[in-house]
Structures are given as C-alpha cells and as structure tokens.
Motif scaffolding. Structure first.
Motif, mmCIF file in Angstrom:
data_model
loop_
_atom_site.group_PDB
_atom_site.id
_atom_site.type_symbol
_atom_site.label_atom_id
_atom_site.label_comp_id
_atom_site.label_asym_id
_atom_site.label_seq_id
_atom_site.Cartn_x
_atom_site.Cartn_y
_atom_site.Cartn_z
ATOM 1 N N VAL A 30 28.709 -44.824 17.596
ATOM 2 C CA VAL A 30 29.303 -43.823 16.695
ATOM 3 C C VAL A 30 29.813 -44.491 15.416
ATOM 4 O O VAL A 30 29.587 -43.983 14.300
ATOM 5 N N SER A 34 28.291 -43.835 11.634
ATOM 6 C CA SER A 34 29.147 -43.366 10.536
ATOM 7 C C SER A 34 29.071 -44.287 9.321
ATOM 8 O O SER A 34 29.192 -43.822 8.178
ATOM 9 N N GLU A 35 28.855 -45.593 9.554
ATOM 10 C CA GLU A 35 28.773 -46.547 8.453
ATOM 11 C C GLU A 35 27.392 -46.560 7.800
ATOM 12 O O GLU A 35 27.266 -46.808 6.595
#
Length: 361
Positions: A30, A34-35
């Motif tokens: 996750v 997200s990055e």
C-alpha cells in the motif's frame, strides 16, 4: 522426539512469524503504491507488468526485512507466554532454560533454511524483476542509470587491459578507448582511439582517431589512422553490467560471475562479494535474533508486552542499521567484505550470549 510443549511453542513460533509477514507485506504494498502510482500512470505501465512487479516486490520485501519480522514475532508471542505465566510453569516443572529454547532453535532452523534456499534461487529472480521495473518506469533517467558507464576499466585476458571514459549502451559506442597488451611486466603495444563503436552488421569494431604504439627495443613504432576496423573478443556491453547484476544471479551463477569479474579486474568486486556473503549471513542471523528475543521477552516487566516490543524494535532496527552500514563499508573501504558482512552477527551473537546468561539466572 518433540514433546507437547515443543510442538506448542514451535507452532506459535511459525504461526506468529507467518502472520507477521502477512500483516506487514500488504502494508508495504500500500505504501509503495501510494508513492509510485503517479509515476506509473504517467508512464502508462501495463497492468500485467504492475502485477508481476508486486509479486516480485512481495518476495523482495519479505527477504529484505525478514530479520525484523522474525525478531518481533518471537518477542510478541514469547511476551504473551511470559504474561500468562506459562514460562514460569514450564520452568517450574523442572525443564531447564536451555531445554526450553529447543523448539525456538528448531523454528529458527526451519526459517533459516527457507531463507537460505530462497536467497539462492527465488530471491534473485524476484530482485531482477523488481529492479528492472523500477529502473524502467520509476527512476529518473530509467535505463541510463542501470549501468555504471563511466571510467570503465577491465582486464580482458591474462595480458590485456582496456579502459573507456564513457560508454553508451544504446549506440554501442565507447569514448577515449585504450587497450594495452603486456608481455610479462613489459608493455608490448598500446592502442588508443577517440571513439570505438560496435558494427553489428559486419561483426567488428570501428575505431575513430586510431593510434597504435608498438614498443621496440630501441625505437617505438607508431601507426595512426582516422578510421580502423578491428575484431576483439570482448563485448562492450559486458564491460558495464547492470549495477544490481549480482542481486539477480543464483548461487552458482553468482560464483561464476565473481570469478570472471575478478579476472577482469572489476572495481565492483567488493559489491558482488557482499551480495554473496549476505546470502549466508542473513539466514544465520535467525538463530542470533531468536535467542536475543527469547532472552529479552521471557520474563515479566512492569511495562508488559509494550516494553518488550519497544526494546525489540530498537534492537531489530539497530541490527538492520549495522547490517547496512558495514555492507556499505565493505563496498567502499578496505575492510574485507567477509568480515564486514559478518560483523553484525558477531556483535549481536556476543549480545545474545550475554542476554541468555542473564535470562538463565
């Protein structure tokens, strides 16, 4: 022969470690998504490649952080045993602390062998997919950063050495080319060129600004040409393997690669040796971290499990810090890679012996 207590502790050891992996790996995915999601969208990465990337990511991530996961899982369930006074009951029945450790050592052996086999065969393939994806889609200049293309120096045979100041893998061109051939300790001849380019159609090299100096007993013979064609046994691409090539090779491939690079006089040989030695040192750390975890968490503390976990996290990240620092020192300094890689295990092994003696008392 395993007793009921042995089976109980071993089951808790393996189950807690597995649950710890299953909990933290999705968290890692996750965070990574997200990055990287914006970069993936910008580069229009196919969903199939993303799926393969995260499959490789799971193996790579689990292997990278398995000492932390193992350490925290042992502290977690051993602290629960201590808080429930189960350890006191076991030791009060006449079982020695050393005997109490046996299922932990069996569990560490299982985890260590699994990590060892994965490091030999499975992790290299996962590392290759993981690194290729990152350099292709996620890192700055992408494939241009995959190779160390500047100031390349290699020994290509027993008596031949070459140097190029810069290499472009896309055009198969190298600049400021130098080839020196020795006879014993004496220079026999030296070839230089402003630029050398591989001609795939004709299967030879074209040298621009060619000059050859043959050393004679009294006078040197100098030959110069604007353009000259030559056949050499080396490949320009082989001179600059990917910066992470050692991480993508199985054990036998890595041993063979290191021997070839040592013969070529590779400046990155210490980096490759660090990767090789870590294949053995990281699995061995399972025993050391298990003993430390048991010694730290086998007695009740005022802070309860929270205090044990806090101490465990501190020790775990200190181990990882030592591992990274001495790995870099082995690559960049004169410290022998074998010694540098094993220093964290030696230091924490001494700590394990000390804590174990305290725990027995």
């Amino acid at each position: 022969m395993l007793t009921i207590i042995d089976k109980y502790i071993l089951k808790r050891y393996l189950a807690t470690f597995s649950v710890m992996l299953l909990l933290f790996v999705p968290i890692g995915i996750v965070i990574d998504v997200s990055e990287k999601v914006n970069r993936m969208i910008e580069n229009k990465v196919p969903l199939v490649e993303i799926a393969w990337y995260y499959l490789d990511f799971i193996i790579y991530f689990a292997n990278l952080l398995f000492p932390i996961f193992l350490f925290l899982s042992v502290i977690w369930f051993t602290s629960k045993l201590a808080n429930n006074t189960e350890i006191i009951a076991i030791l009060s029945s006449g079982i020695s602390f050393t005997r109490f450790l046996r299922p932990y050592i069996i569990g560490a052996t299982i985890v260590s062998l699994t990590a060892l086999l994965m490091g030999f065969f499975l992790v290299p393939k996962a590392s290759e997919g993981f690194k290729n994806f990152r350099y292709t889609y996620l890192i700055g200049n992408g494939r241009e950063e995959m190779r160390d293309n500047t100031d390349v120096y290699r020994q290509i045979s027993d008596n031949e050495f070459i140097y190029v100041s810069n290499f472009n893998p896309q055009t198969q061109t190298a600049f400021n080319f130098v080839l020196e051939k020795f006879k014993g300790d004496q220079l026999e001849y030296k070839i230089t060129a402003n630029r050398i380019q591989w001609d795939a159609k004709n299967e030879y090299y074209t040298l621009y600004g060619y000059s050859k100096r043959t050393v004679g007993e009294l006078d040197d013979v100098i030959e110069s040409k604007e353009v000259s064609n030559a056949i050499y046994t080396f490949s320009l691409e082989d001179l600059t393997p990917t910066v992470y090539v050692a991480e993508t090779l199985s054990l036998l491939e890595l041993n063979s690669f290191i021997e070839k690079e040592r013969a070529k006089g590779s400046a990155n040989i210490n980096t490759y040796l660090v990767v090789l030695y870590k294949k053995y040192s990281i699995p061995a750390s399972a025993f050391i971290l298990t003993i430390i975890a048991v010694a730290v968490s086998s007695m009740k503390r005022r802070g309860g499990m929270g205090m044990n976990l806090a101490l465990g996290i501190l020790l775990a990240f200190t181990f990882v810090f030592f591992d990274k620092i001495f790995g870099v020192l082995a690559e960049k300094s004169s410290i022998p890679p074998l010694i540098a890689v094993w220093i964290p295990n030696i230091v924490f092994g001494a700590l394990a012996i000390y804590l174990l003696r305290r725990a027995k008392r």
